[in-house]
Each structure stands twice: as C-alpha cells, then as structure tokens.
Write an enzyme that holds these catalytic residues in place. Structure first.
Site, PDB file in Angstrom:
ATOM      1  CG  ASP A 192     -18.922  13.332  22.447  1.00  0.00           C
ATOM      2  OD1 ASP A 192     -18.626  12.527  21.541  1.00  0.00           O
ATOM      3  OD2 ASP A 192     -18.409  13.313  23.580  1.00  0.00           O
ATOM      4  CG  ASP A 231     -16.688  13.617  28.067  1.00  0.00           C
ATOM      5  OD1 ASP A 231     -16.611  13.044  26.955  1.00  0.00           O
ATOM      6  OD2 ASP A 231     -15.713  13.781  28.819  1.00  0.00           O
ATOM      7  CG  ASP A 276     -17.150   9.821  23.990  1.00  0.00           C
ATOM      8  OD1 ASP A 276     -16.529   9.249  23.075  1.00  0.00           O
ATOM      9  OD2 ASP A 276     -16.630  10.631  24.763  1.00  0.00           O
TER      10      ASP A 276
END
Length: 829
Positions: free
Chosen positions: A721, A717, A518
C-alpha cells in the site's frame, strides 16, 4: 569500558571449546572448510583464557607466530564491546570487511544487527552516487544534479532518494550546533534586559554595551542562515517567512546598535533608566526560538525518507550464487547479474526477481500483495526479490536486478509520490509573502514621509518610526499562527489514537471526498482464524478438528496455525503425526493414530480419490462468506470440512457507517481474490470493489480518482500500500501494520480503528478554522499597530509608538495566538 565489556561479553571464561568452534564455523560459512572451524575453536578458547586472566593476547599472524605489525594488530577492536582483539580472534566477514570478536556472544550480537554497532563508529559523511538528483523539500519543482540551496526558500536541497548511510542531515547538525552554542548568550541577554536595571547591576550605557557584545554571536553567527535565506528571497523575488525574520530581527538589532553607540541621536523621550531603550534581547530571542523551530521541523522532515529507507532495508545484502562447477559462494547483492543461478535457503529472502528452476517452498509475498498467506512456488513460477522463503530450498535464475526489480520500482514510486506533496505551512507562507511587501512599503513611506515633512528632526523620527513599523510587524505571531494550532491539534489527535505526521495532512483531511481502503489488515484483522467445522459420516465436530490439528502441528502455514490454535483453545488432546508431508501447496498428508489422513483442498481430495461431491454446496457457501475451506479425509473417506477466514474487525461496521454518514465515497482495493473481496464488501455495504490489484494498480486508482476531481484518502497497512499511501492527498496507515506503510502515510491510526478517520476529519476542520483565526489575530494586531507606529495619528493625538511599545504589541499578538490555539483542546471529536 569495564562495565560495557561485562554487559556485552558476559564471562569470557565461560566460552567452551564446543561453543567457540560452533560460532566460528557459523561465522566462516560453508566454503571455508573444517580447518577454519578448528582454528576458530583454538582462537576462541585462547581468547577466553586470556580474558579470564585479565590480559590481552600477543598479536600473532595466521600461522601462530608473533605478528610483524603489532601496531596494526593492536588497533583491532571488537565492534560490540570495544575490547582489543587479534587477527586470530573470532572473525566474520560482512560487506567485504572482516570483523573480529572477543567471544561468541559478541559475534552473535553483531550478526543479529551489524548496523547497530557500526553506525556510531563510522562518521564519514554520506556520499551520493553519481547522477543523484537533489530537490527542495518545500519546492519539489526545484531539481538539480548537485547539492546546494533552494533559490526560492533557501533550504538545503536533499537527494530524491536517501543516501545509503546512517548520517544525519548536515543542516540539522549545523542548526543544532548554532542553537546549543548561542542559547547561553540569549539567556544572559534576556535576563539582563529584564532584571539588570531593577537590581542596579550596571549603569544604563554599560548594560547596553554588554548586551550588544553578548548578542553579536547570536545575530551574526547563529542567525546567519536566516539572513542568507532572507536575502535570497529578496533577490529571487519570493518573499517568505525568512524575509520577515530577517527584517524584524535585523531592524531591532540595527536600531539597538545605533541607540547604544550614538544615544545622542534620539530624543529625550526615548531614554529610560539612564539609556535609550534597546531590543537586543528581542532580536536574540527570536533567533534562538527560530533555530529551535527549525530543529523540530528538520527532525520531522527526516521521517519523510524513513519509508524509503525501510523499503531499501527489505532487500538482502547478499545472495548465494551457484558456480558453473556446482560450488556455491555468498556475493554482495550488487554483484548479481541477469542469468545467475541463485540458491535461496529456508528462512532467507529472495535476492532478486527471477524464475524458480528447482525446489518447492511456500514464499511469504506479503510485502508485494499485502495478504498474510504464503504462496507455494515451484519450478516455472516467478518469485519477487525481498519476499521471504519460509521452509523449503529453492534454486532460481535471476531475471531482473538493480533498478529493474519490483522492490526498486516500489521505492521509486514512494519517493516520487512523497515529493509531490504540498509544502507544510503554505498558508502562512502565502500570507507572509504579501504581508511582508506591505510592511516594507509602509516602513519606506514612513521613513521618507517623516524625513521630507517632519521638519528639523524629521529624518530621525522617520528612522525611529520605520523601525517601530518593522518591529511591530515582526513575524512571531504570524510564524506561530499555523504551528501552534498544529501542535495542539496533533496532541489532541494523539490522545484519540490518531497520529498526524505534518500540517499538510491536517489541512487536506477535511476536504477528502473519497476514501480507498485496503481489505486485509484494514477492514479485517489481517490474520486467519478458525471459523467452523462441518462433520460428515457421523463423526463428531471436535474429532474432525482434533485430527486436523494433530496433522497440522507439523505445518508452518498460517491456516494450519489457526486450526491448531482453535483445537488448543478447546483443550482437545493432540496426537503426533507420523510420515508428515506437504502436497505441493494443495494440502498435507500424514498418519495419526495409525490411520492415514489427508487435509487440503479439492485437488488433494481428487488425487487421493476422495468423493467430496456431497459437500460441494457446503464448501461453496463457506467460500461465499470469505472463508478458505479444507477437506479432511481418513483412509480415503471424507470426515468433514474445516473453514478458516480473516474476520472483519469488530469496529469496522460502525466505522464504515460513520464514514458514509460523513458523505465519503468508499472504495475497496485489495490484492486478495475478487470473490472474497466482494463478499467482505457486501457484508460492510461497500459498493465499489477492486480485487487482485498490485501496488502499481492502487497507485493508478489514486491518480485516476484525483484526475476526476476527487480529494483522495488511502487507508492501508501493508508494504504493497506504500506507493498509494504516499500519492494520495492523505495517506492513512494502520498502527497495527508495517513500518513502511506508517512511514509512507501522513496519518496513522494507532489501534487500526477506522473510526479514527471520522474523528480526525472533525479535528481537521476545527484546526484549519483555528489557523485562520490565528492568522487573523496576527494580522489585526499588526494592522492596528502599524498606523500608530508610522505616526499617522501624531497630528491628531500626538502619539508616537516607540520600538518598546511595538515589541509589547508584538508579544501581545503572540500571546493571543497561543491562547486561541489552546482552545482546540476542548474540541469534541
């Protein structure tokens, strides 16, 4: 009780009438009117006076008369401090139930976290909803519509989704009870076996009988679940660790019972210290240690559902519905129907998915997008349940409720992905499955071989030697082979800032070929910071920043906070802004120093007729570097540009280089705009970029890569996700991110430093090699001892291995496994 009352309540006499009335007004809600607030004022004041006098009030009804049911009233207790309260005391309704409090302080504590005070009081068992599916945590292919045990491993089945109650796992409670109550018996038996004959406490046969009586509750009660599972593994033809534990401890115990009750059946060579050697302490110790291991494993398994429970906790418990006559009421979230009009006040969470019909407000959608900047929602825009309304008031029409909401779908994706994981310690289970069949076969052949060919005492020697075979093959070393390596490796990793949740993560990480990362909060810091100011028309840069920060003091937007923080770091004097107003998500306006200011994007400048054409190239250059650009105008004249960006972490470039050198394929997947994502990727040298992706898109990307043969790790995080973290072969969460992400991932980088992935992969390879070595040690010791225990060398050497020597060999194999596992502490990562 007195100390607790003092801690929770403070000095009850200090509750003033005004504070009591204010607390009761807040507790009652807007629909109850001022009469209830006045009644709360009186009740709180009276409660304070009574508390200061050291006595409880006489129960009274709603009209102030003595309560007709004093027994019931006397049972009312403040859920925070436990003090007796009455129906007239401060009241607050939560989940359809009314709670009463001795003073406003207890009420405030309860409202902040009701579950904290209710969980210890409510011990009723958790009840699953009709239609709940149960599955085995070790064998996810096992599914049924009712509780029970796994036919393959005997483990208690668990609901696919955690129950909506704060109850602990009943299997964990059962094993804890068995361990605690049986441990004293095990300790006494071991002490007697080690010291009894040396100190001359008891005669040999008396000591054996006492050890038998003490070990009975350990073997027959505490170890009952293990024998049940071992038997199930036999009838289901799925040999596993429970088969070995049942055979090993059962053989040791039954042999010892025969040696105690019928010692004359054994040759004189098996008599020591006035009795035939017994192994009650070995059987009891194995049962107790296995119970302890199960307690630790069950606690670890409980963390698997923590991510789902956290996700479920994101949704608000109530919604504020607007009736047809315009009045409003608070209702449980489960009572919301499609088409209901709902009001979302500042600071409240959006209850369900729907469409905004009135109002404009920035909404924090980080739970969905993972991006830190709130998005302004206005009439006609859609909002997502569990997102946070930051400052304005919204009216929305519900469109999706219950299992149809985005949050419910994310919960379902996380649950399914978690259940698809391979079971822990499968390597040991596979080896044990074949090993136990070989051990049983050797023991049977030993018994019949000696019985048929050993002469007059052949059957006795056959029994003794068969028991020796089973004891030397006891699963201690085999059972420790994988867990000991995992324990040492996880401790080593924790010291390096890497937390492994289970053995599967350590096994998989070394084989990872593709890493999906990410952007926000993983590659970057995850919070906007001031980058640069570009002054125009002869205005100083600090003046542009000072004016922008003075205006932005009235804004709660993260970009504004970054600008204000930068001005304060430079010690610039900030003025108060008059006439502050938010311009529908495109910027802000106000007056500073008597002059009109406007700060925002190009759309705001066009509205105010400000010419920004000359600075278009400079603004585009900042955007190309991943920054957000705002224009500052004063009285219609452009003063400058202010750029704010989410910077790349200092450690990220080095981490990307390490991962690339390790041969990993790097892929960026972010909910941020594609242009910004490509800019960050280009800066870091990442070639594959996916922008503007939703949670389902990330999950699909993981599945697609896995289908193509890649072993995928996902690093992120945010809540968005979580599904991809759970579905990846290895999920890696940033310790600086959300609890949901960390609970969904198998690995957590405590400091959010991606260099930890490279270190963890090295440790993963060393740990798997160490586990294989341990398994080899365990098998070699057993392989060397089994021929001797079976008496195969008797004709050549005259050697027979008594169960005592078999137990010694078993202990030696366990010691070698532990010693080898400890070598992992010296691995360099």
């Amino acid at each position: 009780m007195a100390e607790r009352e003092k801690e929770c309540c403070g000095h009850a006499a200090s509750a003033t009438p005004s504070s009591a009335a204010h607390a009761e007004k807040n507790a009652g809600g807007g629909a109850d009117g001022s009469a209830q607030a006045h009644a709360g004022h009186h009740a709180a004041l009276q409660a304070a006076q009574d508390a200061s006098a050291g006595h409880e009030r006489e129960p009274r009804d709603a009209h102030g008369n003595p309560d007709a049911a004093p027994a019931s009233a006397g049972a009312l207790r403040d859920p925070v401090c436990g003090m007796a309260v009455t129906p007239e005391s401060l009241a607050w309704r939560w989940h359809g139930e009314t709670f009463h409090f001795c003073n406003p302080r207890c009420l405030e504590k309860f409202r902040a976290d009701p579950g904290k005070y209710l969980a210890p009081q409510r011990q009723e068992p958790a009840v699953a909803a009709p239609g709940t599916i149960y599955t085995c945590p070790m064998h996810p292919e096992i599914r049924q519509d009712h509780p029970g045990s796994c036919p393959l491993c005997g483990m208690a089945l668990e609901p696919l989704l955690p129950l909506d109650a704060g109850e602990e796992n009943p299997e964990l409670a059962d094993f804890r009870r068995r361990f605690v109550w049986s441990l004293p018996f095990t300790v006494i038996v071991v002490v007697l076996a080690m010291l009894g004959h040396r100190l001359g406490w008891l005669h040999g046969t008396q000591q054996s009988l006492i050890e038998l009586l003490l070990s009975l509750p350990v073997i027959l009660w505490a170890g009952k679940p293990f024998y049940v599972r071992g038997w199930q593994s036999v009838i289901n033809r799925s040999p596993n660790m429970w088969t070995l534990i049942g055979l090993g401890t059962g053989a040791a115990f039954l042999y010892s019972v025969v040696a105690t009750l019928a010692p004359g059946l054994f040759p004189a060579g098996f008599t020591m210290h006035g009795r035939v050697g017994v192994y009650f302490e070995a059987a009891a110790a194995i049962i107790s240690l296995t119970l302890l291991g199960q307690l630790l494993e069950l606690k670890a398994r409980a963390q698997t559902s923590a991510a789902i429970k956290t996700l479920l906790g994101l949704a608000p418990k109530t919604a504020r519905r607007i009736r047809d006559d315009g009045t409003e009421e608070d209702i449980p979230l489960t009572h919301v129907h499609v088409g209901d009009l709902l009001r979302v006040r500042p600071g409240e969470k959006v209850p369900v998915d729907g469409l905004v019909t009135e109002g404009t407000s920035p909404v924090d959608e980080s739970m969905l997008t993972g991006e830190p900047l709130p998005v302004t929602r206005r009439p006609g825009d859609r909002v997502i349940g569990a997102t946070l309304n930051t400052s304005g008031s919204l009216v929305m029409r519900s469109e999706k409720v219950g299992a149809q909401t985005m949050l419910a779908q994310i919960v379902q994706m996380v649950a399914e992905a978690q259940r698809s994981r391979a079971p822990m310690q499968r390597m040991a289970d596979v080896v044990a499955g074949w090993f136990v069949l070989g051990v049983v076969a050797v023991a049977v052949l030993t018994f019949f071989g000696w019985g048929l060919l050993g002469g007059a005492q052949g059957w006795l020697f056959g029994l003794i030697n068969a028991v020796s075979v089973l004891i030397i093959a006891c699963p201690c070393a085999l059972g420790l082979a994988t867990p000991m390596s995992i324990m040492v490796a996880t401790g080593k990793a924790a010291g390096a800032g890497v937390l492994f949740r289970d053995a599967a993560a350590i096994e998989h990480l070394r084989r990872v070929t593709t890493l999906i990362v990410d952007k926000t909060g993983t590659l970057t810091e995850g919070r906007p910071v001031f980058r640069a100011v570009t002054p125009v028309n002869g205005v100083a840069a600090d003046e542009v920043l000072r004016l922008a920060a003075s205006l932005d003091q009235g804004s709660e937007h993260p970009l504004a906070a970054a600008i204000v923080a930068a001005a304060r770091e430079r010690n610039l004097p900030l003025d108060d802004a008059a006439g502050f107003e938010s311009a529908s998500g495109i910027g802000v306006r106000g007056s500073v120093g008597g002059k009109r200011l406007a700060l925002g994007n190009a759309a705001l400048m066009r509205q105010d007729g400000v010419d920004i054409a000359a600075q278009a190239e400079a603004a585009e250059a900042q955007r190309g570097s991943g920054a957000s650009v705002m224009f500052l105008a004063q009285e219609g004249v452009l003063l400058g540009l202010v750029a704010v960006a989410d910077p790349v972490k200092v450690t990220t470039p080095a981490a990307v280089q390490l991962l690339r050198e390790a041969g990993l394929r790097l892929v960026m997947a972010t909910g941020d705009g594609l242009a910004t994502a490509r800019t960050v990727a280009a800066e870091l040298g990442i070639d594959e970029v996916h922008g503007e992706v939703k949670p389902a898109d990330k999950l699909a990307l993981v599945a697609a890569l896995q289908k193509s043969g890649e072993v995928v790790a996902m690093a992120g995080d945010g809540i968005n996700d979580a599904p991809a973290l759970a579905a990846a072969d290895v999920g890696i969460a940033m310790g600086t991110g959300t609890d949901v992400a960390m609970n969904s991932a198998a690995v957590t980088l405590v400091k959010g430093d991606l260099r930890g992935i490279a270190r963890a992969r090295l440790l993963s390879a060393a740990t798997v090699a160490n586990m294989r070595q341990n398994l080899l040690f365990a098998l070699v010791y057993n392989a060397l001892g089994i021929p001797v225990a079976a008496g195969l060398l008797y004709g050549l050497t005259g050697w027979l291995l008594s169960p005592m020597l078999a137990a010694a060999a078993m202990s030696l194999s366990s010691a070698s496994v532990v010693g080898n596992a400890l070598r992992l502490r010296g691995v360099k990562t």
